[in-house]
Structures are given as structure tokens and as C-alpha cells.
Write an enzyme that holds these catalytic residues in place. Sequence first.
Site, PDB file in Angstrom:
ATOM      1  CD  GLU A 128      -1.839   3.686   0.420  1.00 40.21           C
ATOM      2  OE1 GLU A 128      -2.509   3.908  -0.599  1.00 40.21           O
ATOM      3  OE2 GLU A 128      -0.658   3.339   0.380  1.00 40.21           O
ATOM      4  CB  THR A 181      -1.297  -3.664  -5.778  1.00 37.01           C
ATOM      5  OG1 THR A 181      -0.876  -2.363  -6.206  1.00 37.01           O
ATOM      6  CG2 THR A 181      -0.763  -3.907  -4.388  1.00 37.01           C
TER       7      THR A 181
END
Length: 307
Positions: A128, A181
Site C-alpha cells: 500500500e 489520493t
Amino acid sequence: MKEIKIFCPASIANLSCGFDVLGLCLDNIGDEMIIRTVAERGIRITKITGADLPLETEKNVAGVAALALINEINPGCGFEIEIHKNIKAGSGIGSSAASAVGAVFGINELLGKPFSRKELVYFAMKGEALASGSEHADNVAPALLGGFTLVRGYEPLDIVQIESPSELFAIALHPQIEVKTVDARAVLHPMISLKSAITQWGNVGGLIAGLCTNDYELIGRSLQDVIVEPLRKVLIPGFDDVKLAALKAGALGSGISGSGPSIFALCKGEENAKNVSIAMSENYKNTGISFDIHVSRVNPIGVKIIN
Ligand code: ADP
């Protein structure tokens, strides 16, 4: 040579009040991966379908998470990975997490399960970090463990599993627009007021209590976000209207899924979930933006082997 096929579920992180700490696992949307043991050491991504993502091990979250795991135990073999994407990257429903989770779960199975599912969270977080720049567990934990998860703390990593009430359904509407993001992070304020913090932690406590006691009303009352949603919703066209449509159709609550652009709603019962999904679809058509919508039971198991 041993080979397994894996279902890697999508997930919804944050759930309004639980920014960066809460998440749930979806049931009928996810990627598939095939992982194979090979004699040559190391990790090789041999095939990706359904998305234009890098095959280089170090540039793909699946490769990075897999490397983190094999560097820890140094097995005398290597692994080949095929990734078949159904979850679009950057959708806000845990596309990168699904790949990180599938890789570490599959390799762990092929090695005879040296790690528990909870221990695998640590390695999946390394993947991640490649996608978002930080090691966060709010998507990988539910994708690995199923149900709802709370990241109680990172130092040390402390993940709490919360079983979902049986009639809880989730809807995820994915507008086909890109919200990076980094942009979704950039709109946030580093400081929050004590008043907002009090409201937010009241809701987090309420949501957890509601989940643990099957109190759907309490779950609904607690799905409120006074800190992140007001700042991020400007990045998602039509957010306020579609949220209102979901609530009017009987959803328990609605908000931004992960860092967006997906919008989620939680509902009691399948019929209500179907009605809410119709209302959200009808409403979102007004924006002129094309979208996908998924209705799913909360997945109690998480990532799994399939035939
Ligand atoms: P999401 O919430 O949908 O996972 P993120 O922005 O967190 O979205 O992650 C998507 C980013 O991760 C994209 O930049 C994508 O190129 C990168 N990425 C690298 N490998 C993968 C993978 N196997 N699956 C999905 N995204 C990947």
C-alpha cells in the site's frame, strides 16, 4: 509446481467517521490472482489483465508486498503472480489493497501458512505504501480479515476485527472520474477543532457499538463525518445530491469511500439495498458522468482460495 487461484475482495475504508482507521470487506466485487511456486527465487509478475499496471515487481503493489513477505522468511523457492483486475485503480474501493492482500495471502498459503491473516496485514501495508506513499491498513485489514476492522493503533500494529450484523449491505457507486489520493490528502487540514474531534469520536464509538449490538439505527446515526467529508466532497461532482437520494430511499448512512471518488451507502436488508442503489443510480445520471454501482453483502471471510 504448485498453483492457487485467489479472490481478492474490494473494500470500503473510512466509513464516514473512521478516517484512516475503519474499513469493511465487500463480497461480490474483487480481483482474481493466480500464484505459482517456481524453482527460481524471487517474485515475477507474469501477466496482468483488466488494467494497465506495471509488470515490474518493484512498481506493482502486489510485487512489493510479496517481496516484503519473502524477504522476511527467505523461502528456497520463488513465485509467479498473475493479476486479473476487476477493481479499477484509483476507484477508492481498495484496488491496490486487493492486489497487496492477494499476493501475501497466496504466497503464505503456498508456503504452508507460516503467518496468520492478522500478521499478513504488516506485509500488505508495505505494498500500500507504494500506491499512496504511506503504510496504511484501513483497506488491507478488512480485505484480509473480512467483516469490519478497526486499526486501533499502528505502533504497535493493533487490528480489531468486528463481525458485521447479518443484514448489513453496502453499496459503492464509482463515478468514472479520477481523484488522485495526493489531491484528496492535500485538501485536508492538519489541525482540527476540539468540537469536531468530540463529534467524530462520539460517532466512531457509536458505530462500533452499533455493529457489536446489531443496532442498525445507531449505525445509521453514527455514519457522520464532520472532519474529512466537508473538505473532500468538493472533489466529487454530485456528491451531496446522491447522498441525499440514498438517505431518502432509506439508507442507514452514506459518505465517501476511501479517498473517493466512490460514494458508499450502508443499508439494512437486501431489498432496501436494491432500492437505494436504484435511487442513487437515477440521481447520479443527472451529473452526466458515467459510473459503476455495486451492491454487496459485507464479506465475513475476506480474501480466499477459489477453484
Ligand atoms: P485505490 O483506492 O483504488 O486502491 P489508490 O490510489 O490507493 O487507489 O491506488 C492506485 C495506485 O496504485 C495507482 O497509481 C496504480 O497505478 C498503483 N498500483 C500499482 N500496482 C497496483 C495494483 N496491482 N493494483 C492497483 N493499483 C496498483
